[in-house]
Design an enzyme around this catalytic site. Structure first.
Site, PDB file in Angstrom:
ATOM      1  N   TYR A 113      -5.431  -7.339   1.900  1.00  0.00           N
ATOM      2  CA  TYR A 113      -4.873  -6.320   2.792  1.00  0.00           C
ATOM      3  C   TYR A 113      -3.646  -6.866   3.512  1.00  0.00           C
ATOM      4  CZ  TYR A 113      -4.615  -3.099   6.792  1.00  0.00           C
ATOM      5  OH  TYR A 113      -4.191  -2.203   7.750  1.00  0.00           O
ATOM      6  N   GLY A 121      -2.870   9.208  10.011  1.00  0.00           N
ATOM      7  CA  GLY A 121      -2.052  10.163   9.271  1.00  0.00           C
ATOM      8  C   GLY A 121      -2.162  11.570   9.828  1.00  0.00           C
TER       9      GLY A 121
END
Length: 264
Positions: free
Chosen positions: A154, A20
């Site tokens: 996940y 990010g």
């Protein structure tokens, strides 16, 4: 290559570290205005201060897994202006046997990895369609296509993001809004790098040898036989967000070094 991202307003969720943060930097390098987001106010402010010399950076702390905080984030963004690019990067994973994962943990995975993207997309996609311009990019994973037994929740959540991306691209059909997912493979982030370094020490191996053995034994299908860098993933995201990639829509773009043995 001129990507025509100058002055575009970009939100990257979970952008105080790792992929990010690297994505935020890559957008800033292209002249975009970037909103840094994370759960911790202190971490957000720290990254904003660090990157402010690179361009226009805003900071909004919010836990996007919580509806009320997502709503607050949306309100704050609308005060800044029209969002041009939404990068749903926030995600979490834990290595755990499937039979030991509780219902509560499954729901946490969905709130963090899936519903955060759903809520933000629901808020910004209609406005992008009205303006006939915009990009939504969801960070999935190769685990969404190549499930791992120790990462079942996940993988399921990342498969959901791949489907969400294609579905939203269908919603925006006929407009200049595109929606794609990005599928990173094993990527060397700060936190993950420390984890691997500690594992190598515990096993009495040099780091390079430990990594080589990992790809030889655990990821033999990897074509690059190394971890991707956060910059490689980030640059792919930024390209997909650009006008140069306007014909790339509804795809699951792999950045996993060829681990998935498929031509499609």
């Amino acid at each position: 290559m001129e990507l025509k991202l100058r002055d575009k307003l970009v939100l990257v969720t979970g952008s105080t570290a790792g992929i990010g943060k690297a994505t935020a930097i890559s957008f800033l390098n292209e002249g975009a205005r970037v909103i840094i987001n994370g759960r911790s106010k202190e971490n957000v402010e720290s990254v904003v201060n660090e990157l402010s010399s690179m361009g226009t950076v805003y900071g909004i702390h919010a836990d996007v897994s919580v509806k009320e905080e997502s709503d607050r984030l949306i309100e704050e963004i609308n005060k800044i202006g029209d969002l041009d690019v939404l990068v749903n990067n926030t995600g979490v994973f834990t290595v755990k046997p499937f039979t030991e994962v509780t219902d509560e943990e499954w729901l946490d995975y969905y709130q963090i990895n899936v519903m955060s993207a759903v809520r933000l997309s629901r808020a910004f996609l209609p406005k992008m369609m009205e303006r006939n311009s915009g990009r939504i990019i969801n960070l999935a994973s190769e685990a969404g296509i190549k499930p791992y037994p120790e990462l079942v929740p996940y993988g399921v959540s990342k498969t959901a993001l791949i489907t969400l991306s294609r579905g939203l691209a269908e919603v925006a059909k006929g407009t200049n809004v595109t929606v794609n997912s990005i599928l990173p493979g094993p990527t060397w982030t700060e936190g993950f790098g420390q984890f691997i370094s500690d594992m190598a020490k515990e096993n009495g191996q040099e780091l390079d040898a430990f990594i080589s053995d990992y790809f030889k034994n655990d990821q033999p299908t990897s074509l690059i036989q190394r971890y991707a860098t956060v910059e490689e993933v980030a640059d792919t995201i930024v390209f997909i967000a650009s006008d140069k990639a306007s014909a790339i829509n509804g795809t699951a773009q792999r950045v996993e070094g060829g681990i998935i043995q498929s031509i499609l």
